[in-house]
Write a protein that holds these residues in place. Structure first.
Motif, mmCIF file in Angstrom:
data_model
loop_
_atom_site.group_PDB
_atom_site.id
_atom_site.type_symbol
_atom_site.label_atom_id
_atom_site.label_comp_id
_atom_site.label_asym_id
_atom_site.label_seq_id
_atom_site.Cartn_x
_atom_site.Cartn_y
_atom_site.Cartn_z
ATOM 1 N N SER A 59 -20.396 1.005 3.586
ATOM 2 C CA SER A 59 -19.772 0.932 4.895
ATOM 3 C C SER A 59 -18.707 -0.157 4.908
ATOM 4 N N TRP A 74 -17.640 -1.214 7.896
ATOM 5 C CA TRP A 74 -17.752 -1.762 9.245
ATOM 6 C C TRP A 74 -18.022 -3.269 9.199
ATOM 7 N N ALA A 81 -19.530 -2.764 14.601
ATOM 8 C CA ALA A 81 -20.867 -2.231 14.891
ATOM 9 C C ALA A 81 -21.245 -2.489 16.342
ATOM 10 N N TRP A 98 -22.073 0.355 19.059
ATOM 11 C CA TRP A 98 -23.393 0.325 19.720
ATOM 12 C C TRP A 98 -23.238 0.257 21.231
ATOM 13 N N LEU A 115 -21.134 -5.400 7.295
ATOM 14 C CA LEU A 115 -22.541 -4.994 7.297
ATOM 15 C C LEU A 115 -23.126 -5.018 5.891
ATOM 16 N N CYS A 168 -27.121 0.878 13.356
ATOM 17 C CA CYS A 168 -26.333 1.079 12.129
ATOM 18 C C CYS A 168 -27.172 1.755 11.051
ATOM 19 N N GLU A 189 -25.036 3.497 8.194
ATOM 20 C CA GLU A 189 -24.007 2.525 7.834
ATOM 21 C C GLU A 189 -24.571 1.380 7.017
#
Length: 429
Positions: A33, A35, A40, A44, A84, A125, A130
């Protein structure tokens, strides 16, 4: 994942076998990932955060800005720039950031909430594939300090509060006074949460039970951003039926009559327009009615000094204490109050042990005795009885105990007639 390096050929072969096996089982495959934690959070918030209550939304947004973005007054370093993949590989980064918050004198409660929000984001995630796992779950959260111990009001204190609200000439109309006294009686003798009481309609009020299946919940309009109260599920999302003592049923019937006998669909405690209260209505009632009345009682009677800091939620503890004194088991009380047995044994352990072994006194009799004492007892004697009612049950004098709860009834065999039984008119044979 386009490429990956391994220290040995056997590690690469093992990884390849694992990937092929997961493909055969139609499982999700790991991927790298790109991200960041900030991305994230945004994802979310759009997908899950907006489903939370407005108050929770405001709390979560403030925590994230202050302690993850570093935009608070304390000028803390930002943390949401981390990828992440890096957090999954090195969970110690999260632990190090919690240490930064601790050194900045951020309270344990706030640090626990930060970890809770972060865990919710990272769990999403994981659900979205992710990251392989939530690294927060392996961390030790800051120690939770004991919550405030509830201090119940004995029926005699409840009736003094109700009488003070009925006799208050400094504010409102006689109808306002009756509404306030009826609301206090409902909270203390049925154990409803405040927002459950505000959503209660006359259709939910029976002669012997209350139907509790909704609560007044806060909602935010997406277009205007304004807050409003609407009928929604209860705090736990469950439904329950609560026994109504006859004196409370009479109070609610009298309150309905004072309003002109509204329809069954009308709220028991309506707002200005006849619907639910305004979003700030309960706070206004707390600061304009609840606190002034209880503070005046605390100032006039030294034994009631604790009322100056009493909360509306203490009314639930009053219901729990009265139910236990009436002989109900802790599990029965938990069912009527609408909370789990764990909450019952954790938060009300003192009341359970305090009333263990006491002969049962029906709630209706507790209420009737308290009302007669408040109405017919002189001020000095009333203060003495109030002081006695606040003592541990075993330390109450026999005279005061007899007035408050009837003769001490212990052991098997026939018991003295209750106050309600003695007052019941005899029917012609």
């Amino acid at each position: 994942m386009h490429s990956r390096s391994f220290a040995a050929k056997r590690d690469a072969v093992a990884f390849d076998i694992d990937i092929k096996a997961r493909k055969m089982r139609s499982e999700l495959l790991p991927r790298g990932s790109k991200w960041s934690l900030a991305r994230a959070w945004d994802e979310w918030w759009e997908k899950r955060g907006k489903d939370l209550s407005p108050k929770t939304q405001d709390t979560y947004q403030w925590l994230w800005r202050a302690y993850m973005k570093g935009e608070g007054e304390q000028a803390l370093p930002g943390f949401d720039h981390h990828l992440l993949t890096l957090l999954a590989a090195e969970p110690k980064l999260i632990e190090a950031h919690m240490g930064v918050l601790r050194d900045a004198d951020v309270s344990e409660s706030s640090r626990r909430k930060v970890l809770m929000v972060l865990s919710a984001v990272l769990t999403a995630c994981v659900d979205w594939n992710e990251m392989p796992a939530n690294p927060v779950r392996g961390l030790r959260a800051p120690r939770a300090r004991p919550k405030r111990t509830p201090r119940p009001f004995p029926p005699l204190v409840v009736e003094r509060i109700r009488r003070a609200m009925l006799d208050d000439q400094k504010r409102g109309t006689p109808e306002d006074h009756q509404r306030d006294a009826s609301l206090v009686g409902l909270l203390c003798y049925s154990g409803l949460r405040p927002h459950e009481a505000l959503a209660l309609t006359f259709a939910d009020v029976g002669e012997r039970a209350l139907n509790v299946d909704k609560a007044a919940r806060m909602y935010r309009d997406k277009s205007s951003g304004r807050l409003s109260l609407r009928v929604g599920p209860t705090k736990t999302g469950s439904k329950r039926s609560v026994t109504v003592p006859p004196p409370l049923a009479d109070d609610l019937a009298a309150w309905r009559k004072a309003q002109g006998n509204p329809l069954d669909s009308a709220p028991v405690f309506p707002g200005r327009g006849g619907g639910l209260w305004a979003p700030s209505g309960l706070d206004n009632w707390r600061y304009r009615v609840w606190k002034p009345v209880l503070s005046a009682l605390a100032k006039a009677d030294p034994s009631l000094a604790h009322l100056a800091s009493a909360r509306i939620y203490d009314a639930r503890a009053s219901f729990v204490s009265a139910m236990l004194r009436a002989g109900a088991s802790p599990l029965e009380v938990a069912d009527e109050a609408g909370h789990s047995k764990q909450v019952m044994y954790e938060h009300y352990a003192y009341q359970i042990k305090e009333l263990r072994g006491e002969a049962p006194t029906p709630i209706a009799e507790q209420i009737l005795r308290a009302r007669r004492i408040v109405e017919a007892t002189k001020a000095d004697e009333l203060r003495e009885l109030v002081a006695e009612s606040l003592k541990p049950s075993q330390e109450v004098s026999s005279h005061a105990y007899g007035l408050l709860y009837g003769p001490r009834r212990r052991g098997p065999g026939p018991q003295p007639a209750t106050l309600e039984e003695r007052d019941r008119p005899k029917m012609d044979e």
